[in-house]
Design an enzyme around this catalytic site. Sequence first.
Site, PDB file in Angstrom:
ATOM      1  CE  LYS A 202      19.103  -6.078  25.260  1.00  0.00           C
ATOM      2  NZ  LYS A 202      18.712  -4.655  26.095  1.00  0.00           N
ATOM      3  NE  ARG A 212      21.144  -0.480  20.261  1.00  0.00           N
ATOM      4  CZ  ARG A 212      22.594  -0.971  20.795  1.00  0.00           C
ATOM      5  NH1 ARG A 212      23.641  -0.737  19.577  1.00  0.00           N
ATOM      6  NH2 ARG A 212      22.230  -2.094  21.478  1.00  0.00           N
ATOM      7  CE  LYS A 225      23.397  -0.087  24.417  1.00  0.00           C
ATOM      8  NZ  LYS A 225      21.776   0.138  24.903  1.00  0.00           N
ATOM      9  CE  LYS A 256      15.926  -6.487  22.189  1.00  0.00           C
ATOM     10  NZ  LYS A 256      16.417  -5.797  23.135  1.00  0.00           N
ATOM     11  CB  SER A 282      14.101  -2.671  15.936  1.00  0.00           C
ATOM     12  OG  SER A 282      15.970  -2.507  15.781  1.00  0.00           O
TER      13      SER A 282
END
Length: 332
Positions: A202, A212, A225, A256, A282
């Site tokens: 990821k 989010r 992150k 991802k 998304s």
Amino acid sequence: MKPTIAPFPAARPRRTRKSEAIRGLVRENSISVDDLIWPVFVRDGEGIEEPVNSMPGVMRRSVDKIAQAAIEAAALGIPAICLFPYTDASLKTEDCAEAWSPDNLTNKAIRAIKSVAPDLAVMTDVALDPYNINGHDGYVVDGEIVNDATVEALVKMTLAQADAGADIIGPSDMMDGRIGAMRQALETTGHHNVMILSYAAKYASAFYGPFRDAVGASGALTGDKKTYQMDPANSNEALRMIQRDLTEGADMVMVKPGMPYLDICHRVKDTFGVPTYAYQVSGEYAMIQAAAQNGWIDGEKIMLESLMAFKRAGCDGVLTYFAPAIAKYLQA
């Protein structure tokens, strides 16, 4: 494999493209409803279907509406649905205790789905960000996202979801050692058949923005992150992460985001030969939808072509918000 082809005109590759019937005979990959996992967002309340503004066509649904969506998915032949909670701000805390509450939104939704569509596989998300006042996937201590304490919390979250009836656990946190800890806990508590589909590679991607918004984490997030999600510049590291999670007990692995990382999908499948998934995230979905709504592309054709790209890269399946639309297209 080394391609062998006769010189022209003995070889005319256009012969195998002359009609749909012939193209179908030589087609190397195909899309099936069995390739689909449908991500859905669950919120509190009753009778609610609330649009996510940054993701046209996607809804936040109350638990009763999630159950209806599960019935729809089963009728369409979609094999699995994946739950993501939109947690009320009042339930977001430093200790993230709502994450393993038996009555949190995810666990209520699991039970509701199993009551109406027992054969539909239910996948869950394991990360603290929907419950964390800081918006991070792990505990924040003095500005640092700490690993080991987070893993202990993730194990409690995993067991609560397994107890509720989840079929597939989806750890998306990218903490070190979490797969081994989850697998051991599942085995110890008798959840021998609960699978782990690890978000093993990821990336710290800018493609997650609309998601989010959908789970209400963007406003809470402080910093980024990058200390736990992967650097988009790295490819070999992804193979190391996949190998680690497989040796710790992951049954399936995920890359991802999806389309910008098809090279990673291909390398993973080619190297390990295990069930390999991608998440058409998304941002990917929103870009296709926005361009289609503006008339710049043919949305249906792009939707299908994007799914074929995942299959061509070696993916066994895809988490995609297009799942119902694809399933309906395949039924037509």
